[in-house]
Design a protein around this motif. Structure first.
Motif, PDB file in Angstrom:
ATOM      1  N   UNK A 180     -77.286 130.791 -37.681  1.00  9.69           N
ATOM      2  CA  UNK A 180     -77.460 131.408 -36.494  1.00  9.69           C
ATOM      3  C   UNK A 180     -76.319 131.027 -35.276  1.00  9.69           C
ATOM      4  N   UNK A 181     -76.008 129.556 -35.489  1.00  7.56           N
ATOM      5  CA  UNK A 181     -75.193 128.952 -34.554  1.00  7.56           C
ATOM      6  C   UNK A 181     -73.749 129.755 -34.522  1.00  7.56           C
ATOM      7  N   UNK A 182     -73.264 130.264 -35.326  1.00  5.87           N
ATOM      8  CA  UNK A 182     -72.074 131.130 -35.489  1.00  5.87           C
ATOM      9  C   UNK A 182     -72.190 132.767 -34.715  1.00  5.87           C
ATOM     10  N   UNK A 183     -73.489 133.006 -34.585  1.00  7.51           N
ATOM     11  CA  UNK A 183     -73.620 134.416 -33.985  1.00  7.51           C
ATOM     12  C   UNK A 183     -74.131 134.487 -32.709  1.00  7.51           C
ATOM     13  N   UNK A 184     -73.515 135.226 -32.029  1.00 12.23           N
ATOM     14  CA  UNK A 184     -73.763 135.649 -30.385  1.00 12.23           C
ATOM     15  C   UNK A 184     -75.002 136.552 -30.212  1.00 12.23           C
ATOM     16  N   UNK A 185     -75.041 137.529 -31.164  1.00 15.68           N
ATOM     17  CA  UNK A 185     -75.964 138.275 -31.336  1.00 15.68           C
ATOM     18  C   UNK A 185     -76.001 139.496 -32.466  1.00 15.68           C
ATOM     19  N   UNK A 186     -76.957 140.374 -32.389  1.00 13.84           N
ATOM     20  CA  UNK A 186     -77.093 141.308 -33.514  1.00 13.84           C
ATOM     21  C   UNK A 186     -77.325 142.682 -32.761  1.00 13.84           C
ATOM     22  N   UNK A 187     -76.712 143.802 -33.246  1.00 13.61           N
ATOM     23  CA  UNK A 187     -76.891 145.086 -32.461  1.00 13.61           C
ATOM     24  C   UNK A 187     -76.947 145.907 -33.634  1.00 13.61           C
ATOM     25  N   UNK A 188     -77.899 147.046 -33.215  1.00 17.04           N
ATOM     26  CA  UNK A 188     -78.083 147.901 -34.270  1.00 17.04           C
ATOM     27  C   UNK A 188     -77.022 149.253 -33.881  1.00 17.04           C
ATOM     28  N   UNK A 189     -76.247 149.614 -34.963  1.00 20.20           N
ATOM     29  CA  UNK A 189     -75.208 150.763 -34.563  1.00 20.20           C
ATOM     30  C   UNK A 189     -75.278 151.561 -35.467  1.00 20.20           C
ATOM     31  N   UNK A 190     -75.797 152.937 -35.342  1.00 22.34           N
ATOM     32  CA  UNK A 190     -75.653 154.069 -36.321  1.00 22.34           C
ATOM     33  C   UNK A 190     -76.337 153.560 -37.606  1.00 22.34           C
ATOM     34  N   UNK A 191     -77.621 153.107 -37.455  1.00 18.08           N
ATOM     35  CA  UNK A 191     -78.512 152.630 -38.806  1.00 18.08           C
ATOM     36  C   UNK A 191     -77.749 151.209 -39.356  1.00 18.08           C
ATOM     37  N   UNK A 192     -76.826 150.768 -38.945  1.00 17.92           N
ATOM     38  CA  UNK A 192     -76.173 149.531 -39.469  1.00 17.92           C
ATOM     39  C   UNK A 192     -76.611 148.266 -38.432  1.00 17.92           C
ATOM     40  N   UNK A 193     -76.619 147.110 -39.267  1.00 19.46           N
ATOM     41  CA  UNK A 193     -76.852 146.124 -38.312  1.00 19.46           C
ATOM     42  C   UNK A 193     -75.375 145.489 -38.278  1.00 19.46           C
ATOM     43  N   UNK A 194     -75.020 145.312 -36.945  1.00 15.66           N
ATOM     44  CA  UNK A 194     -73.814 144.464 -36.489  1.00 15.66           C
ATOM     45  C   UNK A 194     -73.811 143.078 -36.147  1.00 15.66           C
ATOM     46  N   UNK A 195     -73.455 142.317 -36.821  1.00 15.84           N
ATOM     47  CA  UNK A 195     -73.513 140.903 -36.432  1.00 15.84           C
ATOM     48  C   UNK A 195     -72.381 140.405 -35.510  1.00 15.84           C
ATOM     49  N   UNK A 196     -72.585 139.914 -34.436  1.00 15.61           N
ATOM     50  CA  UNK A 196     -71.529 139.667 -33.419  1.00 15.61           C
ATOM     51  C   UNK A 196     -71.300 137.976 -33.551  1.00 15.61           C
ATOM     52  N   UNK A 197     -69.813 137.700 -33.882  1.00 11.62           N
ATOM     53  CA  UNK A 197     -69.551 136.348 -34.158  1.00 11.62           C
ATOM     54  C   UNK A 197     -69.047 135.798 -33.086  1.00 11.62           C
ATOM     55  N   UNK A 198     -69.398 134.359 -32.905  1.00  7.69           N
ATOM     56  CA  UNK A 198     -69.014 133.561 -31.806  1.00  7.69           C
ATOM     57  C   UNK A 198     -67.581 132.974 -32.585  1.00  7.69           C
ATOM     58  N   UNK A 199     -66.573 133.221 -32.194  1.00 13.65           N
ATOM     59  CA  UNK A 199     -65.502 132.791 -33.130  1.00 13.65           C
ATOM     60  C   UNK A 199     -65.291 131.220 -32.640  1.00 13.65           C
TER      61      UNK A 199
END
Length: 160
Positions: free
Chosen positions: A116-135
């Protein structure tokens, strides 16, 4: 009206990921990557991008979810992390989207095998889960230093 944030959407295996568009300088097709000996396995090597030696990271290898396979849709996201230009090898770069902050949920402790430390957040977009990375957390300072050294050690060796 809620502020929209723009994200570049890309794919690793079957999952969709996003990074804030401000961190992405360009999206490139894969060209010649020169291997650099004695580097971490996820450092593919370096490439000459418009006269600048750029380290290329296998993002799947770094996240420990496989290794990159070069196909016609493979792309390199040129990103800026901690004052360093780095190429991130991804399976495909598929879209640029606008997300309202309210659509972004806090990151869970882990998503699959990702910390979870790599991830800024998660969004549901058009029935897909989008994992937002913290580069900035995907590559720690030690790994960024190694990537910089890989780029610096090959100055004129990279094919032009």
């Amino acid at each position: 009206m809620e502020e929209l944030k723009k994200f570049i959407v890309f794919q690793l295996n079957t999952e969709h990921y996003g990074v804030h568009i401000q961190q992405v300088l360009s999206i490139e097709k894969v060209t010649h990557i020169t291997p650099v000996p004695n580097t971490s396995p996820f450092i593919q090597g370096v490439m000459n991008l418009r006269g600048e030696i750029t380290p290329v990271i296998d993002l799947k290898g770094r996240l420990q979810i496989g290794t990159a396979e070069h196909t016609a849709s493979t792309r390199i996201l040129i990103v800026h992390i901690n004052d360093t230009q780095v190429g991130l090898l991804v399976d495909s770069a598929t879209d640029v989207i606008d997300l309202e902050q309210s659509l972004i949920d806090s990151p869970p402790e882990t998503v699959g095998s990702l910390s979870g430390s790599y991830i800024n957040g998660v969004a549901k977009v058009e029935e897909k889960l989008l994992i937002l990375l913290d580069l900035e957390k995907v590559l720690n300072l030690e790994e960024m230093s190694e990537a910089k050294q890989a780029a610096g050690s090959t100055n004129t060796e990279v094919e032009r």
